[in-house]
Scaffold this motif. Structure first.
Motif, mmCIF file in Angstrom:
data_model
loop_
_atom_site.group_PDB
_atom_site.id
_atom_site.type_symbol
_atom_site.label_atom_id
_atom_site.label_comp_id
_atom_site.label_asym_id
_atom_site.label_seq_id
_atom_site.Cartn_x
_atom_site.Cartn_y
_atom_site.Cartn_z
ATOM 1 N N SER A 123 -1.664 6.382 4.891
ATOM 2 C CA SER A 123 -2.294 5.691 6.022
ATOM 3 C C SER A 123 -1.219 5.168 6.950
ATOM 4 O O SER A 123 -0.113 4.857 6.525
ATOM 5 C CB SER A 123 -3.165 4.531 5.537
ATOM 6 N N CYS A 150 0.806 -1.222 0.000
ATOM 7 C CA CYS A 150 0.000 0.000 0.000
ATOM 8 C C CYS A 150 0.840 1.274 0.000
ATOM 9 O O CYS A 150 1.732 1.437 0.824
ATOM 10 C CB CYS A 150 -0.899 -0.006 1.233
ATOM 11 N N GLY A 208 -9.858 6.061 2.489
ATOM 12 C CA GLY A 208 -8.692 5.925 3.361
ATOM 13 C C GLY A 208 -7.544 5.204 2.719
ATOM 14 O O GLY A 208 -7.459 5.123 1.498
ATOM 15 N N GLY A 209 -6.713 4.582 3.616
ATOM 16 C CA GLY A 209 -6.997 4.307 5.007
ATOM 17 C C GLY A 209 -8.219 3.398 5.214
ATOM 18 O O GLY A 209 -8.708 2.783 4.298
ATOM 19 N N THR A 210 -8.659 3.383 6.449
ATOM 20 C CA THR A 210 -9.788 2.530 6.826
ATOM 21 C C THR A 210 -10.837 3.360 7.567
ATOM 22 O O THR A 210 -10.832 3.410 8.805
ATOM 23 C CB THR A 210 -9.307 1.350 7.691
HETATM 24 S S1 SF4 Z 1 -6.175 -1.488 4.489
HETATM 25 FE FE1 SF4 Z 1 -4.945 0.361 4.797
HETATM 26 S S2 SF4 Z 1 -2.830 -0.282 4.518
HETATM 27 FE FE2 SF4 Z 1 -4.145 -1.887 3.625
HETATM 28 S S3 SF4 Z 1 -4.376 -1.293 1.466
HETATM 29 FE FE3 SF4 Z 1 -6.102 -0.370 2.523
HETATM 30 S S4 SF4 Z 1 -5.373 1.689 3.020
HETATM 31 FE FE4 SF4 Z 1 -3.576 0.501 2.552
#
Ligand code: SF4
Length: 380
Positions: free
Chosen positions: A23, A19, A62-64
């Motif tokens: 984030s 990723c 996001g992110g989450t």
């Molecule tokens: S969950 Fe978070 S770290 Fe994983 S791909 Fe999505 S944004 Fe990126």
């Protein structure tokens, strides 16, 4: 001037090794504090920027975003409505990681006003999920989808990734079939890109034998097109498929160059003033939050687009859509014909089989979708 609002949530439970999004891993205190910073930024932004009309879409990306407590999502949406106005029919999307939600949490998001869920499934194959460093399993992905339905979501998108290490065309077909078995309204399919600076870039160089070669990646793109369109989904954008009437309004707005205000760490904005104005917030969380704590908007320099910039954007964003772009729309926007502006590029790309006319419109061919970056370079 804008009609859409994007809110970036730069936190994840664990950072995935492929990723490159803005984030980082977080605690609950980080998340709650961040939501309040976002509310403060929204207040500052409302003094500086005016919505053209009540917001037509809000997107938590996001992110989450599903890590943010539902009451805070509720508060953010209410505040957005107070400050900018929120259309009664507005599409309100929240990206959710299947490893962070259950029925109760999803029902709370729904009650807060979220009416579209984008579920980051990525794969239904546990070894691939493990290779991607995801926190969820295939079973958890299915359970999250069913929990979202049970919580009242009637508009759910699933994200899938292809061209993964060790993935075969048969495995990819099975991913598509498993997604279809759930009956989502929307499916996004992305090819894995190994981004510089990520652990994946160290693990898999450009020529890694563990990654599918170009021919296989092309075959996977075509497989998705064949399987999903045969199941009744419209291939409406290079990477996006939707049941009729279920295209993502928010993301379609990006491709149509609608104005949007982006709030949050690393978020970008595009305002419809002149030929368009672009600017972005810092990707560094301390710099972002520190500036807001001083009562100032955190965004960097505003870039005013020239007519030439705007014409190029009109082409390479509009051509992402399967409908392509209309000569009338181009003339309306720029007061000049599409043919006379890009005559040589259009003729060359059509001769190469990458573009095709469709009535008064021009659009990418299937091969053009595969080589879209090569096409877009002709308009820069
Ligand atoms: S969950 Fe978070 S770290 Fe994983 S791909 Fe999505 S944004 Fe990126």
């Amino acid at each position: 001037m804008f009609t859409r609002l994007y809110l970036h949530i730069p936190f994840c439970r664990r950072k995935c090794p492929y990723c490159a999004f803005v984030s980082q891993e977080s605690t609950t205190a980080d998340l709650d504090g961040y939501a309040h910073t976002l509310l403060a930024e929204m207040g500052l932004a409302a003094h500086a920027f005016r919505a053209e009309r009540p917001l037509e879409s809000v997107y938590f990306g996001g992110g989450t975003p599903s890590l943010i407590a539902p009451p805070l999502i509720d508060r953010i949406l209410k505040r957005a409505g107070e400050l900018f106005g929120l259309d009664r029919e507005a599409e309100i999307t929240l990206e959710a990681n299947p490893g962070t939600v259950d029925r109760e949490r999803l029902a709370a998001f729904r009650s807060a006003g979220v009416n579209r869920l984008s579920l980051g499934v990525q794969s239904f194959h546990d070894p691939l999920l493990k290779a991607l460093g995801r926190i969820h399993s295939a079973v958890a992905a299915r359970e999250a989808f069913l929990a979202a339905r049970a919580a009242g979501f009637t508009n759910i998108g699933i994200d899938l990734i292809h061209a993964l290490p060790g993935q075969t065309i048969g495995m990819w077909r099975s991913e598509l079939e498993q997604a279809l078995a759930l009956g989502p309204e929307h499916i996004s399919v992305y090819g894995l890109t190994v981004e510089e600076g990520t652990p994946f870039a160290l693990r898999y160089g450009a020529e890694s034998p563990f990654l599918p070669d170009e021919d296989l990646a092309v075959a996977m793109f075509e497989e998705a097109d064949d399987v999903l369109t045969a199941a009744g989904y419209e291939h409406y954008e290079i990477a996006n498929y939707a049941l009729p009437g279920r295209r993502s309004a928010h993301n379609s707005g990006y491709w149509h160059r609608d104005g949007y205000l982006g709030l949050g760490c690393g978020a970008h904005s595009f305002l419809r003033e002149g030929y368009g104005v672009r600017f972005g917030n810092p990707a560094d969380l301390d710099a972002y939050a520190g500036t807001i704590a001083q009562g100032r908007l955190p965004h960097g320099a505003e870039l005013s687009l020239t007519r030439q910039d705007a014409m190029a954007e009109f082409m390479f964003l509009g051509l992402r859509m399967a409908d392509g772009i209309g000569a009338d729309g181009f003339r309306q926007e720029f007061g000049i014909g599409l043919d006379e502006t890009f005559e040589a590029a259009l003729a060359k790309l059509t001769a190469m089989g990458l573009l095709e006319p469709a009535g008064n419109r021009v659009r990418l061919t299937r091969r053009g979708m595969l080589l879209s970056n090569q096409v877009f370079a002709h308009f820069l």
